[in-house]
Design a protein around this motif. Sequence first.
Motif, PDB file in Angstrom:
ATOM      1  N   ARG A 233       0.836  -1.207   0.000  1.00 14.02           N
ATOM      2  CA  ARG A 233       0.000   0.000   0.000  1.00 14.02           C
ATOM      3  C   ARG A 233       0.868   1.253   0.000  1.00 14.02           C
ATOM      4  NH1 ARG A 233      -2.258   3.458   3.892  1.00 14.02           N
ATOM      5  NH2 ARG A 233      -4.306   4.296   3.330  1.00 14.02           N
ATOM      6  N   ARG A 234       1.926   1.266   0.835  1.00 14.41           N
ATOM      7  CA  ARG A 234       2.822   2.421   0.869  1.00 14.41           C
ATOM      8  C   ARG A 234       3.549   2.608  -0.459  1.00 14.41           C
ATOM      9  NH1 ARG A 234       3.985   0.563   6.176  1.00 14.41           N
ATOM     10  NH2 ARG A 234       5.906  -0.425   5.437  1.00 14.41           N
ATOM     11  N   LEU A 238       3.301   5.860  -2.842  1.00 14.64           N
ATOM     12  CA  LEU A 238       4.519   6.557  -3.248  1.00 14.64           C
ATOM     13  C   LEU A 238       4.627   6.634  -4.764  1.00 14.64           C
ATOM     14  CD1 LEU A 238       7.188   7.881  -2.473  1.00 14.64           C
ATOM     15  CD2 LEU A 238       8.228   5.605  -2.422  1.00 14.64           C
ATOM     16  N   ALA A 239       4.303   5.538  -5.444  1.00 17.72           N
ATOM     17  CA  ALA A 239       4.367   5.542  -6.909  1.00 17.72           C
ATOM     18  C   ALA A 239       3.367   6.518  -7.498  1.00 17.72           C
ATOM     19  CB  ALA A 239       4.094   4.128  -7.424  1.00 17.72           C
ATOM     20  N   ALA A 240       2.174   6.588  -6.915  1.00 18.48           N
ATOM     21  CA  ALA A 240       1.167   7.534  -7.407  1.00 18.48           C
ATOM     22  C   ALA A 240       1.609   8.968  -7.177  1.00 18.48           C
ATOM     23  CB  ALA A 240      -0.167   7.261  -6.712  1.00 18.48           C
ATOM     24  N   SER A 241       2.257   9.230  -6.022  1.00 19.14           N
ATOM     25  CA  SER A 241       2.735  10.579  -5.723  1.00 19.14           C
ATOM     26  C   SER A 241       3.824  11.009  -6.696  1.00 19.14           C
ATOM     27  CB  SER A 241       3.270  10.619  -4.289  1.00 19.14           C
ATOM     28  OG  SER A 241       3.826  11.875  -3.995  1.00 19.14           O
ATOM     29  N   VAL A 242       4.717  10.072  -7.034  1.00 18.60           N
ATOM     30  CA  VAL A 242       5.799  10.387  -7.977  1.00 18.60           C
ATOM     31  C   VAL A 242       5.233  10.691  -9.359  1.00 18.60           C
ATOM     32  CG1 VAL A 242       7.774   9.408  -9.192  1.00 18.60           C
ATOM     33  CG2 VAL A 242       7.540   9.081  -6.726  1.00 18.60           C
ATOM     34  N   GLN A 243       4.250   9.917  -9.775  1.00 14.88           N
ATOM     35  CA  GLN A 243       3.654  10.127 -11.090  1.00 14.88           C
ATOM     36  C   GLN A 243       2.902  11.447 -11.157  1.00 14.88           C
ATOM     37  OE1 GLN A 243       1.309   6.653 -11.907  1.00 14.88           O
ATOM     38  NE2 GLN A 243       3.086   5.377 -12.403  1.00 14.88           N
ATOM     39  N   GLU A 244       2.253  11.836 -10.052  1.00  9.19           N
ATOM     40  CA  GLU A 244       1.530  13.112 -10.037  1.00  9.19           C
ATOM     41  C   GLU A 244       2.477  14.291 -10.168  1.00  9.19           C
ATOM     42  OE1 GLU A 244      -0.779  13.253  -6.518  1.00  9.19           O
ATOM     43  OE2 GLU A 244      -2.291  11.811  -7.218  1.00  9.19           O
ATOM     44  N   GLN A 245       3.720  14.124  -9.679  1.00 11.42           N
ATOM     45  CA  GLN A 245       4.700  15.207  -9.758  1.00 11.42           C
ATOM     46  C   GLN A 245       5.413  15.255 -11.110  1.00 11.42           C
ATOM     47  OE1 GLN A 245       7.346  14.725  -6.444  1.00 11.42           O
ATOM     48  NE2 GLN A 245       5.708  14.903  -4.914  1.00 11.42           N
ATOM     49  N   GLY A 246       5.039  14.347 -12.019  1.00  8.73           N
ATOM     50  CA  GLY A 246       5.589  14.385 -13.368  1.00  8.73           C
ATOM     51  C   GLY A 246       6.888  13.650 -13.537  1.00  8.73           C
ATOM     52  N   ARG A 247       7.349  12.965 -12.452  1.00 10.63           N
ATOM     53  CA  ARG A 247       8.586  12.215 -12.571  1.00 10.63           C
ATOM     54  C   ARG A 247       8.249  10.749 -12.814  1.00 10.63           C
ATOM     55  NH1 ARG A 247       9.815  15.112  -7.837  1.00 10.63           N
ATOM     56  NH2 ARG A 247       9.689  13.184  -6.604  1.00 10.63           N
ATOM     57  N   PRO A 248       9.045  10.050 -13.603  1.00 13.11           N
ATOM     58  CA  PRO A 248       8.768   8.632 -13.848  1.00 13.11           C
ATOM     59  C   PRO A 248       9.019   7.809 -12.585  1.00 13.11           C
ATOM     60  CG  PRO A 248      10.885   9.224 -14.784  1.00 13.11           C
ATOM     61  CD  PRO A 248      10.246  10.516 -14.324  1.00 13.11           C
TER      62      PRO A 248
END
Length: 257
Positions: A233-234, A238-248
């Motif tokens: 879950r964490r 974290l992966a969703a947060s990174v994608q929202e910031q535009g970073r792969p």
Amino acid sequence: MKSMPNYASPTYFLRIARPLIPISAALTAVLLGVGLYLALFVAPPDYQQGETVKIMYLHVPSAWLAMLIYLVMTSAALGTLVWRHPLADAAQKAAAVLGAGFTLLCLGTGSLWGKPMWGTWWVWDARLTSVLVLFLIYLGLVALWRTIEDPGKAARAAAIFTLVGAVNIPIIKFSVDWWNTLHQPASVFRLGGPAIAPSMLWPLVVMVLAFTFLFLTLYLLAIRNEILRRRLRRMSILAASVQEQGRPSAWEAAYEP
């Protein structure tokens, strides 16, 4: 100086659970096989109850675990509220479903045992009623864990609920002494020694040990799965947060040309 390991950490738990689970499972299988053989083919029938008394070899161990698991949950609840440890949260959540299952088995076998002896499937006996309340508490805790999405808030709410419900455990234990009930007083754990014949006592002891190791095996598996589920879950958050910031994400970066 080398620091001491954190024995209560989820990582350390996963490390020690890996070898313990197969050992506990093997002990469960051996004890359960021996216990069932002794209960079905060696233990004599009761002079009043006949073969019906052999329901005892399922009923008593499940009743023992119904209370033991709640005491385990109470200890985990204190770990959540006092030390705020994530492993205590996982241990508390993992025990709730198992406690509900063993309590249901206790109620079901009790009804099967009570029908030929009392002439009815159910009576509002003090012991029966308090065990039913325990089953409802377990169901309430399971529902609470599934209703609150945030694991931290769910753990604190469940911990408070568990500690409040702990008052029911001494009521179950001493109900046969405090009220006039259909259940007999304690016949195994008593000051004057067991009141049950050795030919029936030893199969019962083996079955109690078998059920205890069965719970331990299932409990270790459930805690392990809960720890892994929370880590997944964490990682997803974290992966969703990174994608929202535009970073792969790490997975996406690994496949970039």
